[in-house]
Scaffold this motif. Sequence first.
Motif, PDB file in Angstrom:
ATOM      1  N   ALA A  30       0.347  -1.279  -0.372  1.00  0.00           N
ATOM      2  CA  ALA A  30       0.191   0.073  -0.113  1.00  0.00           C
ATOM      3  C   ALA A  30       0.609   1.182  -0.288  1.00  0.00           C
ATOM      4  O   ALA A  30       0.682   2.050  -1.101  1.00  0.00           O
ATOM      5  CB  ALA A  30      -1.025   0.198   1.032  1.00  0.00           C
ATOM      6  N   VAL A  31       2.515   1.107   0.988  1.00  0.00           N
ATOM      7  CA  VAL A  31       2.672   2.385   0.898  1.00  0.00           C
ATOM      8  C   VAL A  31       3.606   2.809  -0.838  1.00  0.00           C
ATOM      9  O   VAL A  31       3.738   3.599  -0.838  1.00  0.00           O
ATOM     10  CB  VAL A  31       4.472   1.939   1.629  1.00  0.00           C
ATOM     11  N   GLY A  32       4.007   1.540  -1.106  1.00  0.00           N
ATOM     12  CA  GLY A  32       4.045   1.882  -2.478  1.00  0.00           C
ATOM     13  C   GLY A  32       3.421   2.627  -3.558  1.00  0.00           C
ATOM     14  O   GLY A  32       3.462   3.194  -3.706  1.00  0.00           O
ATOM     15  N   LEU A  91       8.674   7.358   4.531  1.00  0.00           N
ATOM     16  CA  LEU A  91       8.340   8.695   4.217  1.00  0.00           C
ATOM     17  C   LEU A  91       9.727   8.770   3.288  1.00  0.00           C
ATOM     18  O   LEU A  91       9.778   9.000   2.315  1.00  0.00           O
ATOM     19  CB  LEU A  91       9.079   9.613   5.283  1.00  0.00           C
ATOM     20  N   ALA A  92      10.853   7.904   3.524  1.00  0.00           N
ATOM     21  CA  ALA A  92      11.748   7.615   2.053  1.00  0.00           C
ATOM     22  C   ALA A  92      11.290   7.040   1.382  1.00  0.00           C
ATOM     23  O   ALA A  92      12.015   7.998  -0.527  1.00  0.00           O
ATOM     24  CB  ALA A  92      12.844   6.583   2.495  1.00  0.00           C
ATOM     25  N   VAL A  93      10.880   5.929   1.036  1.00  0.00           N
ATOM     26  CA  VAL A  93      10.150   5.510  -0.383  1.00  0.00           C
ATOM     27  C   VAL A  93       9.270   6.768  -0.597  1.00  0.00           C
ATOM     28  O   VAL A  93       9.000   6.785  -2.322  1.00  0.00           O
ATOM     29  CB  VAL A  93       9.365   4.242   0.081  1.00  0.00           C
ATOM     30  N   ILE A  94       8.120   7.662  -0.639  1.00  0.00           N
ATOM     31  CA  ILE A  94       7.584   8.712  -0.440  1.00  0.00           C
ATOM     32  C   ILE A  94       7.979   9.666  -1.267  1.00  0.00           C
ATOM     33  O   ILE A  94       8.136  10.145  -2.808  1.00  0.00           O
ATOM     34  CB  ILE A  94       6.723   9.072   0.543  1.00  0.00           C
ATOM     35  N   PHE A  95       9.579  10.136  -0.320  1.00  0.00           N
ATOM     36  CA  PHE A  95      10.140  10.930  -0.909  1.00  0.00           C
ATOM     37  C   PHE A  95      11.073  10.972  -1.537  1.00  0.00           C
ATOM     38  O   PHE A  95      11.400  11.306  -2.670  1.00  0.00           O
ATOM     39  CB  PHE A  95      11.146  11.561   0.077  1.00  0.00           C
ATOM     40  N   GLY A 131      10.319   8.920  -4.398  1.00  0.00           N
ATOM     41  CA  GLY A 131       9.475   8.675  -5.756  1.00  0.00           C
ATOM     42  C   GLY A 131       9.267  10.430  -6.060  1.00  0.00           C
ATOM     43  O   GLY A 131       9.167  10.377  -7.357  1.00  0.00           O
ATOM     44  N   VAL A 132       8.986  10.780  -5.758  1.00  0.00           N
ATOM     45  CA  VAL A 132       8.247  12.661  -5.541  1.00  0.00           C
ATOM     46  C   VAL A 132      10.017  13.292  -6.176  1.00  0.00           C
ATOM     47  O   VAL A 132       9.840  14.133  -6.820  1.00  0.00           O
ATOM     48  CB  VAL A 132       8.852  13.517  -3.967  1.00  0.00           C
ATOM     49  N   SER A 133      11.080  12.669  -5.618  1.00  0.00           N
ATOM     50  CA  SER A 133      12.697  13.589  -6.139  1.00  0.00           C
ATOM     51  C   SER A 133      12.707  12.713  -7.927  1.00  0.00           C
ATOM     52  O   SER A 133      13.483  13.438  -8.268  1.00  0.00           O
ATOM     53  CB  SER A 133      13.709  13.312  -5.441  1.00  0.00           C
ATOM     54  N   ILE A 134      12.870  11.123  -7.866  1.00  0.00           N
ATOM     55  CA  ILE A 134      12.549  10.819  -9.219  1.00  0.00           C
ATOM     56  C   ILE A 134      11.602  11.836  -9.816  1.00  0.00           C
ATOM     57  O   ILE A 134      11.981  12.307 -11.464  1.00  0.00           O
ATOM     58  CB  ILE A 134      12.795   9.034  -9.363  1.00  0.00           C
ATOM     59  N   ALA A 135       9.799  12.197  -9.569  1.00  0.00           N
ATOM     60  CA  ALA A 135       9.507  12.759 -10.904  1.00  0.00           C
ATOM     61  C   ALA A 135       9.789  14.323 -10.965  1.00  0.00           C
ATOM     62  O   ALA A 135       9.915  14.797 -12.045  1.00  0.00           O
ATOM     63  CB  ALA A 135       8.456  12.757  -9.749  1.00  0.00           C
ATOM     64  N   ASN A 136      10.691  15.055  -9.981  1.00  0.00           N
ATOM     65  CA  ASN A 136      11.548  16.217 -10.193  1.00  0.00           C
ATOM     66  C   ASN A 136      12.646  15.799 -11.540  1.00  0.00           C
ATOM     67  O   ASN A 136      12.429  16.708 -12.463  1.00  0.00           O
ATOM     68  CB  ASN A 136      11.875  16.560  -8.939  1.00  0.00           C
ATOM     69  N   VAL A 137      12.832  14.579 -11.316  1.00  0.00           N
ATOM     70  CA  VAL A 137      14.301  15.017 -12.060  1.00  0.00           C
ATOM     71  C   VAL A 137      14.086  14.522 -13.796  1.00  0.00           C
ATOM     72  O   VAL A 137      14.757  15.225 -14.478  1.00  0.00           O
ATOM     73  CB  VAL A 137      15.062  13.397 -11.251  1.00  0.00           C
ATOM     74  N   ILE A 138      12.706  13.371 -13.693  1.00  0.00           N
ATOM     75  CA  ILE A 138      12.734  12.750 -15.189  1.00  0.00           C
ATOM     76  C   ILE A 138      11.280  13.830 -15.358  1.00  0.00           C
ATOM     77  O   ILE A 138      11.059  13.697 -16.841  1.00  0.00           O
ATOM     78  CB  ILE A 138      11.761  11.166 -14.606  1.00  0.00           C
ATOM     79  N   ALA A 139      11.166  14.636 -15.035  1.00  0.00           N
ATOM     80  CA  ALA A 139       9.240  14.561 -15.571  1.00  0.00           C
ATOM     81  C   ALA A 139       9.483  15.903 -17.159  1.00  0.00           C
ATOM     82  O   ALA A 139       8.757  15.913 -18.080  1.00  0.00           O
ATOM     83  CB  ALA A 139       8.508  15.328 -14.600  1.00  0.00           C
ATOM     84  N   ALA A 140      10.710  16.943 -16.525  1.00  0.00           N
ATOM     85  CA  ALA A 140      10.193  18.207 -17.651  1.00  0.00           C
ATOM     86  C   ALA A 140      11.487  17.614 -18.815  1.00  0.00           C
ATOM     87  O   ALA A 140      10.887  17.092 -19.931  1.00  0.00           O
ATOM     88  CB  ALA A 140      11.081  19.322 -17.322  1.00  0.00           C
ATOM     89  N   PRO A 141      12.590  16.314 -18.607  1.00  0.00           N
ATOM     90  CA  PRO A 141      13.363  15.866 -19.542  1.00  0.00           C
ATOM     91  C   PRO A 141      12.297  14.622 -20.276  1.00  0.00           C
ATOM     92  O   PRO A 141      12.345  14.762 -21.973  1.00  0.00           O
ATOM     93  CB  PRO A 141      14.177  15.898 -18.895  1.00  0.00           C
ATOM     94  N   LEU A 142      11.762  14.139 -20.232  1.00  0.00           N
ATOM     95  CA  LEU A 142      11.203  13.544 -20.328  1.00  0.00           C
ATOM     96  C   LEU A 142       9.466  13.960 -20.868  1.00  0.00           C
ATOM     97  O   LEU A 142       9.777  13.163 -22.438  1.00  0.00           O
ATOM     98  CB  LEU A 142      10.363  12.171 -19.314  1.00  0.00           C
ATOM     99  N   GLY A 143       9.079  14.514 -21.281  1.00  0.00           N
ATOM    100  CA  GLY A 143       7.998  14.969 -21.835  1.00  0.00           C
ATOM    101  C   GLY A 143       8.830  15.558 -22.748  1.00  0.00           C
ATOM    102  O   GLY A 143       8.594  15.269 -23.553  1.00  0.00           O
ATOM    103  N   LEU A 167       2.069   9.368  -6.078  1.00  0.00           N
ATOM    104  CA  LEU A 167       2.609  10.645  -5.845  1.00  0.00           C
ATOM    105  C   LEU A 167       3.676  11.087  -6.914  1.00  0.00           C
ATOM    106  O   LEU A 167       4.134  11.839  -7.494  1.00  0.00           O
ATOM    107  CB  LEU A 167       2.718  10.807  -4.360  1.00  0.00           C
ATOM    108  N   PHE A 168       4.539  10.245  -7.886  1.00  0.00           N
ATOM    109  CA  PHE A 168       5.256   9.846  -8.351  1.00  0.00           C
ATOM    110  C   PHE A 168       4.041  10.020  -9.607  1.00  0.00           C
ATOM    111  O   PHE A 168       4.664  11.311 -10.187  1.00  0.00           O
ATOM    112  CB  PHE A 168       5.671   8.762  -8.143  1.00  0.00           C
ATOM    113  N   GLY A 169       3.662   9.549 -10.185  1.00  0.00           N
ATOM    114  CA  GLY A 169       2.620  10.133 -11.159  1.00  0.00           C
ATOM    115  C   GLY A 169       2.028  11.190 -11.630  1.00  0.00           C
ATOM    116  O   GLY A 169       2.172  12.157 -12.190  1.00  0.00           O
TER     117      GLY A 169
END
Length: 410
Positions: A25-27, A150-154, A156-168, A33-35
């Motif tokens: 469930a945490v995952g 919490l580390a798992v959540i953060f 995912g958010v950090s990865i989103a910050n990294v990939i969103a703009a260049p992937l788009g 949230l990553f998405g």
Amino acid sequence: MSLSSASSFPSPGSAAMQANANWPAVGALAFGLFGLVTTELLPIGLIPPMAADLGVSEGAAGQAITATAIVAATTGPILVLFSGRLDRQKVVWMLGLCFLIAALLCVFATTLPLLLAARALLGVALGGTWAMAIALAMRLVPEGSVSRALAVIFTGVSIANVIAAPLGSWLSDILSWRAAFAMSAAFALIALTGQVATMPKLPAATPPSLASFRIALRKPAVLIGLATAFFVLCGNTAGISFLRPFLEGGAQINVTTVSLVLLTFGVAGFFGNLLGGALSARSPALAAGCGALAIAGATAALASQGQLLAVVFVATAVWGIGFGAFPVAISSWNAQAAPDQAESAGALLSTSFQLAIAGGGVLGGLMIERLSETAPIYTAGVAALVGAAVVLLIGRPSERRRTSHQVQRS
């Protein structure tokens, strides 16, 4: 915007937690949230092709970011205040469904109003999920596993910050900007499926009251943090939202290199998160101020020397480090500013973040429309300087006094 919530939710002992950790469930929560964060940030790399396809200006297309942020800013606090009677399992499912519908509407939007409506619905999902995510994670695992959850959540958010703009940017180059949102829809479907399969029934805990918000707003340190966050993040959004138009128009950089520049920003931001956490352990005010100054210096160099490719990459990396460090630092400041009203102060900070993002999108759009591609970048630097002045000249002395008082009491 993304790491602002750790201190804004109940301590592990304030809500009933499971005896055994429910990591699936945490995952699922973390992936959702990553998405959402990935989808929120996608337009940073998509503004030129979106504008061309929809037949609008780049400044108008940039308001896709603004629409999401405005709605998210209001949804989070409202959900915290008024969803106390609803089982959190059902709320998570409803927010996941909103995410999926919003992403699909973005794929098929044929006009700017339709796109903005879809992005507003995304704001509902983002604001609600972000307001609940940390508190839910605390209830899904035993007290000794909360930090890991919490580390798992953060992460995912950090990865989103990294990939969103260049992937788009990359997807829009090889396929279309709609393909980027189709990817988001796939993320949403995977997240919703996981949440339906794994999320247990979670009777609601009591949300904070309006009185607790009023008490938090009476604390000068809280107001200092809110003001600093608003200035820095408003300017930063104005600049980063229109970084691609600046690179392609003002700096004359091709699309492939633009994707590399945006990736540099994201990767640097990830390491900035780590650096911000380490510095905040010693002084949140100093860490926030240094992050803001890094943004100011980097944007000034980029705007004035952006015709040099080496300067573009170095300045963008420094900008990413500063921006990555700032949310962590200002969240730490917020936690210390109102330890007895942590939920309310955190919700206020989250709202400040989203309002700053919305205001920055509007401000950057006006700057690029009425001045030039360089104007939003300069705006980011000036606003960061103002924020740094607030936290270093006003906040830092009060932090020293508070620390000295605590030492004397101990």
